[in-house]
Design a protein around this motif. Structure first.
Motif, PDB file in Angstrom:
ATOM      1  N   SER A 124       6.151 -13.645   1.981  1.00  0.00           N
ATOM      2  CA  SER A 124       5.125 -13.051   2.816  1.00  0.00           C
ATOM      3  C   SER A 124       3.851 -13.885   2.785  1.00  0.00           C
ATOM      4  CB  SER A 124       4.821 -11.628   2.347  1.00  0.00           C
ATOM      5  OG  SER A 124       5.969 -10.828   2.454  1.00  0.00           O
TER       6      SER A 124
ATOM      7  N   ASP B 160       6.546  -9.093   8.614  1.00  0.00           N
ATOM      8  CA  ASP B 160       7.130  -8.981   7.286  1.00  0.00           C
ATOM      9  C   ASP B 160       8.285  -7.999   7.400  1.00  0.00           C
ATOM     10  OD1 ASP B 160       7.834  -8.442   4.641  1.00  0.00           O
ATOM     11  OD2 ASP B 160       5.765  -8.614   3.940  1.00  0.00           O
TER      12      ASP B 160
ATOM     13  N   ASP C  75      10.008  -6.512   5.334  1.00  0.00           N
ATOM     14  CA  ASP C  75       9.945  -5.355   4.436  1.00  0.00           C
ATOM     15  C   ASP C  75       9.281  -4.148   5.099  1.00  0.00           C
ATOM     16  OD1 ASP C  75      11.268  -6.604   2.377  1.00  0.00           O
ATOM     17  OD2 ASP C  75       9.446  -7.116   1.261  1.00  0.00           O
TER      18      ASP C  75
ATOM     19  N   HIS D 120      12.017  -1.677   6.721  1.00  0.00           N
ATOM     20  CA  HIS D 120      13.060  -0.970   5.977  1.00  0.00           C
ATOM     21  C   HIS D 120      12.914   0.529   6.221  1.00  0.00           C
ATOM     22  CE1 HIS D 120      15.431  -3.714   3.579  1.00  0.00           C
ATOM     23  NE2 HIS D 120      14.345  -4.378   3.226  1.00  0.00           N
TER      24      HIS D 120
ATOM     25  N   ARG E  36      13.883   2.121   1.180  1.00  0.00           N
ATOM     26  CA  ARG E  36      12.722   1.983   0.282  1.00  0.00           C
ATOM     27  C   ARG E  36      12.907   2.843  -0.970  1.00  0.00           C
ATOM     28  NH1 ARG E  36       7.505   0.493   2.895  1.00  0.00           N
ATOM     29  NH2 ARG E  36       8.054  -0.392   4.897  1.00  0.00           N
TER      30      ARG E  36
ATOM     31  N   TRP F 163      18.686  -2.339   9.522  1.00  0.00           N
ATOM     32  CA  TRP F 163      17.423  -3.048   9.315  1.00  0.00           C
ATOM     33  C   TRP F 163      17.474  -4.415   9.996  1.00  0.00           C
ATOM     34  CZ3 TRP F 163      17.025  -7.093   5.332  1.00  0.00           C
ATOM     35  CH2 TRP F 163      15.724  -7.536   5.095  1.00  0.00           C
TER      36      TRP F 163
ATOM     37  N   CYS G 244      11.618 -12.714   5.534  1.00  0.00           N
ATOM     38  CA  CYS G 244      12.797 -11.845   5.418  1.00  0.00           C
ATOM     39  C   CYS G 244      13.740 -12.371   4.345  1.00  0.00           C
ATOM     40  CB  CYS G 244      13.528 -11.811   6.768  1.00  0.00           C
ATOM     41  SG  CYS G 244      14.976 -10.754   6.808  1.00  0.00           S
ATOM     42  N   SER G 245      14.236 -11.460   3.532  1.00  0.00           N
ATOM     43  CA  SER G 245      15.234 -11.838   2.524  1.00  0.00           C
ATOM     44  C   SER G 245      16.625 -11.746   3.145  1.00  0.00           C
ATOM     45  CB  SER G 245      15.122 -10.940   1.296  1.00  0.00           C
ATOM     46  OG  SER G 245      15.332  -9.591   1.663  1.00  0.00           O
TER      47      SER G 245
ATOM     48  N   HIS H  37       4.475  -2.730  -4.206  1.00  0.00           N
ATOM     49  CA  HIS H  37       5.661  -2.977  -3.387  1.00  0.00           C
ATOM     50  C   HIS H  37       6.792  -2.081  -3.869  1.00  0.00           C
ATOM     51  CE1 HIS H  37       8.915  -5.112  -1.321  1.00  0.00           C
ATOM     52  NE2 HIS H  37       7.971  -5.579  -0.536  1.00  0.00           N
TER      53      HIS H  37
ATOM     54  N   MET I 116      10.025  -2.624  -3.911  1.00  0.00           N
ATOM     55  CA  MET I 116      11.147  -3.251  -4.621  1.00  0.00           C
ATOM     56  C   MET I 116      10.687  -3.699  -6.010  1.00  0.00           C
ATOM     57  SD  MET I 116      13.481  -6.616  -4.011  1.00  0.00           S
ATOM     58  CE  MET I 116      12.882  -7.566  -5.407  1.00  0.00           C
TER      59      MET I 116
END
Length: 167
Positions: free
Chosen positions: A1, A17, A19, A22, A27, A44, A66-67, A124, A126
């Motif tokens: 990010s 972002d 995230d 989600h 989450r 997602w 993005c992961s 966050h 996660m």
């Protein structure tokens, strides 16, 4: 990010972002330390594909943090979810999925460095404890994917400069 935000600012591109997109269920699951499954991630990724498609169609250039850990996930970002029963896009509309031109910037680093940075992150959903499950899932990009790999050992300015040179 952090890399994506700085890069988008320097290029004048729009930043997203992943995230932020989600579901609440995802989450909560991650917040409890439970890794997401492919089935958790498909809706997602489809939402992200649809955002990219909309922005690109309007002529906007985008940076997406993005992961997208697996090649299959990156394929969904590019083409939509063509190999699963769940389809991206408007329900009931059958059409050839539109492809998005994507360059993946794979930020690589040791568990220790990435873990240390996650421990510094505040607020966050996660937890850093999920890092190992993400590394276990990771399929680093490879040919013929359009990608560059940059070590997170480098400083932020060097990372962004390298990406801009490649672009």
């Amino acid at each position: 990010s952090t890399v994506g935000t700085m890069l988008a600012s320097k290029l004048g591109w729009k930043f997203y972002d992943a995230d932020d997109y989600h579901s609440q269920e995802n989450r909560m699951k991650m917040g409890k330390g439970i890794p997401l499954t492919d089935q958790d991630r498909f809706p997602w990724l489809c939402s992200l594909h649809d955002i990219l498609l909309r922005e690109v169609a309007s002529g906007q250039r985008i940076i997406l943090a993005c992961s997208a850990l697996k090649k299959m996930y990156r394929d969904i970002l590019i083409r939509g979810n063509t190999n699963q029963p769940l389809k991206c896009g408007a329900p009931g509309v059958e059409e050839k999925p539109a492809e998005i031109q994507l360059m993946v910037v794979h930020l690589s680093g040791s568990f220790e460095i990435i873990s240390g940075r996650l421990l510094q992150r505040k607020g966050h959903f996660m937890p850093p404890e999920l890092l190992q499950s993400q590394l276990n899932t990771l399929e680093p990009p490879s040919a013929p994917e359009n990608f560059i790999q940059i070590s997170v050992d480098r400083n932020l300015t060097e990372i962004v400069a390298t990406i801009m040179e490649v672009l």
